[in-house]
Design a protein around this motif. Structure first.
Motif, PDB file in Angstrom:
ATOM      1  N   ILE A  52       0.847  -1.196   0.000  1.00  0.00           N
ATOM      2  CA  ILE A  52       0.000   0.000   0.000  1.00  0.00           C
ATOM      3  C   ILE A  52       0.886   1.250   0.000  1.00  0.00           C
ATOM      4  O   ILE A  52       2.018   1.224   0.473  1.00  0.00           O
ATOM      5  N   ASN A  53       0.343   2.330  -0.573  1.00  0.00           N
ATOM      6  CA  ASN A  53       1.064   3.602  -0.646  1.00  0.00           C
ATOM      7  C   ASN A  53       0.281   4.685   0.083  1.00  0.00           C
ATOM      8  O   ASN A  53      -0.912   4.886  -0.181  1.00  0.00           O
ATOM      9  N   PHE A  54       0.953   5.370   0.997  1.00  0.00           N
ATOM     10  CA  PHE A  54       0.361   6.566   1.599  1.00  0.00           C
ATOM     11  C   PHE A  54       0.816   7.766   0.765  1.00  0.00           C
ATOM     12  O   PHE A  54       2.017   8.049   0.671  1.00  0.00           O
ATOM     13  N   LYS A  55      -0.151   8.426   0.155  1.00  0.00           N
ATOM     14  CA  LYS A  55       0.135   9.579  -0.699  1.00  0.00           C
ATOM     15  C   LYS A  55      -0.048  10.864   0.108  1.00  0.00           C
ATOM     16  O   LYS A  55      -1.127  11.116   0.652  1.00  0.00           O
ATOM     17  N   VAL A  56       1.021  11.661   0.172  1.00  0.00           N
ATOM     18  CA  VAL A  56       1.008  12.863   1.007  1.00  0.00           C
ATOM     19  C   VAL A  56       1.266  14.092   0.146  1.00  0.00           C
ATOM     20  O   VAL A  56       2.402  14.328  -0.294  1.00  0.00           O
ATOM     21  N   PRO A  57       0.224  14.888  -0.110  1.00  0.00           N
ATOM     22  CA  PRO A  57       0.428  16.140  -0.853  1.00  0.00           C
ATOM     23  C   PRO A  57       0.760  17.292   0.100  1.00  0.00           C
ATOM     24  O   PRO A  57       0.443  17.243   1.291  1.00  0.00           O
ATOM     25  N   ASN A  58       1.427  18.300  -0.420  1.00  0.00           N
ATOM     26  CA  ASN A  58       1.724  19.495   0.368  1.00  0.00           C
ATOM     27  C   ASN A  58       0.647  20.536   0.110  1.00  0.00           C
ATOM     28  O   ASN A  58       0.452  20.961  -1.033  1.00  0.00           O
ATOM     29  N   GLU A  59      -0.045  20.950   1.163  1.00  0.00           N
ATOM     30  CA  GLU A  59      -1.142  21.914   1.015  1.00  0.00           C
ATOM     31  C   GLU A  59      -0.719  23.356   1.261  1.00  0.00           C
ATOM     32  O   GLU A  59      -1.535  24.260   1.145  1.00  0.00           O
ATOM     33  N   ARG A  60       0.533  23.554   1.609  1.00  0.00           N
ATOM     34  CA  ARG A  60       0.996  24.901   1.947  1.00  0.00           C
ATOM     35  C   ARG A  60       1.817  25.495   0.809  1.00  0.00           C
ATOM     36  O   ARG A  60       2.543  24.797   0.111  1.00  0.00           O
ATOM     37  N   ASP A  61       1.692  26.822   0.654  1.00  0.00           N
ATOM     38  CA  ASP A  61       2.482  27.519  -0.358  1.00  0.00           C
ATOM     39  C   ASP A  61       3.799  28.036   0.202  1.00  0.00           C
ATOM     40  O   ASP A  61       4.705  28.402  -0.560  1.00  0.00           O
ATOM     41  N   ASP A  62       3.899  28.081   1.533  1.00  0.00           N
ATOM     42  CA  ASP A  62       5.076  28.688   2.153  1.00  0.00           C
ATOM     43  C   ASP A  62       5.773  27.752   3.137  1.00  0.00           C
ATOM     44  O   ASP A  62       6.529  28.194   3.999  1.00  0.00           O
ATOM     45  N   ALA A  63       5.503  26.444   3.039  1.00  0.00           N
ATOM     46  CA  ALA A  63       6.120  25.496   3.969  1.00  0.00           C
ATOM     47  C   ALA A  63       6.250  24.130   3.300  1.00  0.00           C
ATOM     48  O   ALA A  63       5.564  23.839   2.314  1.00  0.00           O
ATOM     49  N   GLN A 114       9.136   0.260   2.715  1.00  0.00           N
ATOM     50  CA  GLN A 114      10.124   0.352   1.644  1.00  0.00           C
ATOM     51  C   GLN A 114      10.941   1.618   1.863  1.00  0.00           C
ATOM     52  O   GLN A 114      10.377   2.679   2.143  1.00  0.00           O
ATOM     53  N   PRO A 115      12.272   1.542   1.763  1.00  0.00           N
ATOM     54  CA  PRO A 115      13.092   2.741   1.973  1.00  0.00           C
ATOM     55  C   PRO A 115      12.688   3.874   1.028  1.00  0.00           C
ATOM     56  O   PRO A 115      12.417   3.651  -0.150  1.00  0.00           O
ATOM     57  N   VAL A 116      12.662   5.088   1.575  1.00  0.00           N
ATOM     58  CA  VAL A 116      12.367   6.286   0.794  1.00  0.00           C
ATOM     59  C   VAL A 116      13.573   7.212   0.916  1.00  0.00           C
ATOM     60  O   VAL A 116      13.913   7.634   2.025  1.00  0.00           O
ATOM     61  N   PRO A 117      14.253   7.510  -0.183  1.00  0.00           N
ATOM     62  CA  PRO A 117      15.445   8.362  -0.113  1.00  0.00           C
ATOM     63  C   PRO A 117      15.151   9.692   0.563  1.00  0.00           C
ATOM     64  O   PRO A 117      14.156  10.363   0.265  1.00  0.00           O
ATOM     65  N   GLY A 118      16.016  10.070   1.513  1.00  0.00           N
ATOM     66  CA  GLY A 118      15.859  11.345   2.198  1.00  0.00           C
ATOM     67  C   GLY A 118      14.940  11.301   3.404  1.00  0.00           C
ATOM     68  O   GLY A 118      14.652  12.342   3.999  1.00  0.00           O
ATOM     69  N   TRP A 119      14.487  10.071   3.781  1.00  0.00           N
ATOM     70  CA  TRP A 119      13.556   9.955   4.914  1.00  0.00           C
ATOM     71  C   TRP A 119      13.989   8.809   5.831  1.00  0.00           C
ATOM     72  O   TRP A 119      14.344   7.731   5.360  1.00  0.00           O
ATOM     73  N   ASN A 120      13.956   9.073   7.149  1.00  0.00           N
ATOM     74  CA  ASN A 120      14.157   8.026   8.138  1.00  0.00           C
ATOM     75  C   ASN A 120      12.814   7.399   8.484  1.00  0.00           C
ATOM     76  O   ASN A 120      11.788   8.091   8.523  1.00  0.00           O
ATOM     77  N   ILE A 121      12.834   6.088   8.737  1.00  0.00           N
ATOM     78  CA  ILE A 121      11.593   5.368   9.020  1.00  0.00           C
ATOM     79  C   ILE A 121      11.699   4.691  10.377  1.00  0.00           C
ATOM     80  O   ILE A 121      12.675   3.996  10.665  1.00  0.00           O
ATOM     81  N   GLU A 122      10.683   4.882  11.195  1.00  0.00           N
ATOM     82  CA  GLU A 122      10.615   4.249  12.511  1.00  0.00           C
ATOM     83  C   GLU A 122       9.319   3.455  12.624  1.00  0.00           C
ATOM     84  O   GLU A 122       8.232   3.997  12.400  1.00  0.00           O
ATOM     85  N   VAL A 123       9.446   2.176  12.966  1.00  0.00           N
ATOM     86  CA  VAL A 123       8.287   1.297  13.125  1.00  0.00           C
ATOM     87  C   VAL A 123       8.092   1.025  14.609  1.00  0.00           C
ATOM     88  O   VAL A 123       8.994   0.516  15.286  1.00  0.00           O
ATOM     89  N   GLY A 158       7.958  19.689  -0.869  1.00  0.00           N
ATOM     90  CA  GLY A 158       7.814  21.124  -1.046  1.00  0.00           C
ATOM     91  C   GLY A 158       6.446  21.524  -1.564  1.00  0.00           C
ATOM     92  O   GLY A 158       5.620  20.683  -1.927  1.00  0.00           O
ATOM     93  N   PRO A 159       6.161  22.820  -1.620  1.00  0.00           N
ATOM     94  CA  PRO A 159       4.898  23.322  -2.155  1.00  0.00           C
ATOM     95  C   PRO A 159       4.643  22.813  -3.571  1.00  0.00           C
ATOM     96  O   PRO A 159       5.549  22.787  -4.403  1.00  0.00           O
ATOM     97  N   GLY A 160       3.423  22.381  -3.824  1.00  0.00           N
ATOM     98  CA  GLY A 160       3.057  21.872  -5.139  1.00  0.00           C
ATOM     99  C   GLY A 160       3.590  20.488  -5.425  1.00  0.00           C
ATOM    100  O   GLY A 160       3.544  20.046  -6.581  1.00  0.00           O
ATOM    101  N   ARG A 161       4.072  19.778  -4.403  1.00  0.00           N
ATOM    102  CA  ARG A 161       4.627  18.433  -4.574  1.00  0.00           C
ATOM    103  C   ARG A 161       3.860  17.424  -3.719  1.00  0.00           C
ATOM    104  O   ARG A 161       3.112  17.784  -2.829  1.00  0.00           O
ATOM    105  N   PHE A 162       4.115  16.143  -4.028  1.00  0.00           N
ATOM    106  CA  PHE A 162       3.583  15.091  -3.168  1.00  0.00           C
ATOM    107  C   PHE A 162       4.616  13.978  -3.087  1.00  0.00           C
ATOM    108  O   PHE A 162       5.538  13.892  -3.892  1.00  0.00           O
ATOM    109  N   GLN A 163       4.449  13.112  -2.095  1.00  0.00           N
ATOM    110  CA  GLN A 163       5.366  11.994  -1.890  1.00  0.00           C
ATOM    111  C   GLN A 163       4.562  10.754  -1.518  1.00  0.00           C
ATOM    112  O   GLN A 163       3.536  10.850  -0.830  1.00  0.00           O
TER     113      GLN A 163
END
Length: 248
Positions: free
Chosen positions: A44-55, A76-85, A118-123
């Motif tokens: 499964i994928n958790f899709k996280v969009p950025n709702e802020r224009d300045d953060a 699954q490893p995500v580059p640039g992110w630490n994962i804690e279970v 970042g603004p206008g992006r999702f992960q």
């Protein structure tokens, strides 16, 4: 004048619909890769969009349902992110492949380590989960999204039947009907099995026919060979006798 007013009103209405649709869709959600079948395993994928224009988003915390705990959760490893279970003790042990499981994952946290949304992006944050419950139609995950300006958005509101979508809905994973294969792969249907059996019988018949034909051909060849030898021998004997008669 009336036409202009109607056109203006229509434009405002259309803009409002698009704005509301954009707002409603810009929330943390969860979707399976393929299907999430009851009693099986899924990615499964958790899709996280950025709702802020300045953060930028720098942290995501996903809390797992306690009424249907999941014993197996692998990120699954995500580059640039630490994962804690995080795991918690279960009040009632789970039976998984004949083994008693006394704890299950209660939370997974992704924290930015050089990465960000970042603004206008999702992960997307992928997880392999299982064994999915057989007595539920969906799983509700409560997510907390944190921005680098310290703002926190709690996606924890559950959808109620017949009500409008809440302002901060919790991600919901829809489960599909169980399959015969515990890992979610559909089993062969009866008609497919029958077709395979029929194909096998047909292949055997062809093989038998081919073997019989080959045996018949070998027998025929042998008979013709023997006849040829007999005829040849008779010809040689006839030639010898003819030669003796001429000499006499």
């Amino acid at each position: 004048m009336n036409i202009s007013r109607i056109a203006l009103a229509g434009g405002v209405a259309a803009s409002s619909v698009l704005l509301l649709a954009g707002t409603a869709s810009a929330h943390v959600s969860v979707q399976p890769q393929g299907e999430a079948a009851k009693g099986g395993y899924a990615v499964i994928n958790f899709k996280v969009p950025n709702e802020r224009d300045d953060a930028s988003t720098t942290k995501l915390e996903v809390n797992f349902p306690t009424d249907h705990p999941l014993a197996s959760v692998m990120p699954q490893p995500v580059p640039g992110w630490n994962i804690e279970v995080t795991k918690s003790k279960l009040a009632k042990p789970l039976d998984m492949h004949g083994k008693k499981i006394n704890e299950a994952v209660s939370k997974v946290t992704w924290t930015a380590d050089g990465g960000k949304i970042g603004p206008g992006r999702f992960q997307q944050f992928p997880l392999s989960v299982g064994q999915l419950p057989e007595d539920a139609d969906q799983l509700v995950f409560k997510a907390i999204q944190t921005y680098d300006n310290k703002q926190v958005v709690r996606w924890i509101e559950e959808q109620k039947d017949g009500a409008q979508e809440p302002e901060s809905p919790a991600p919901v994973l829809k489960l599909t009907a169980a399959t015969d294969d515990a890992h979610g792969a559909p089993a062969a249907s009866g008609s497919d099995s029958a077709d395979k059996n029929a194909a096998g019988d047909h292949a055997k018949d062809e093989q038998t026919t081919a073997s019989a034909s080959s045996s018949s051909s070998d027998t025929t060849a042998r008979v013709l060979g023997v006849v040829g030898i007999v005829v040849g021998a008779a010809g040689v004997a006839f030639g010898v006798l003819a030669g003796r008669r001429r000499t006499a």
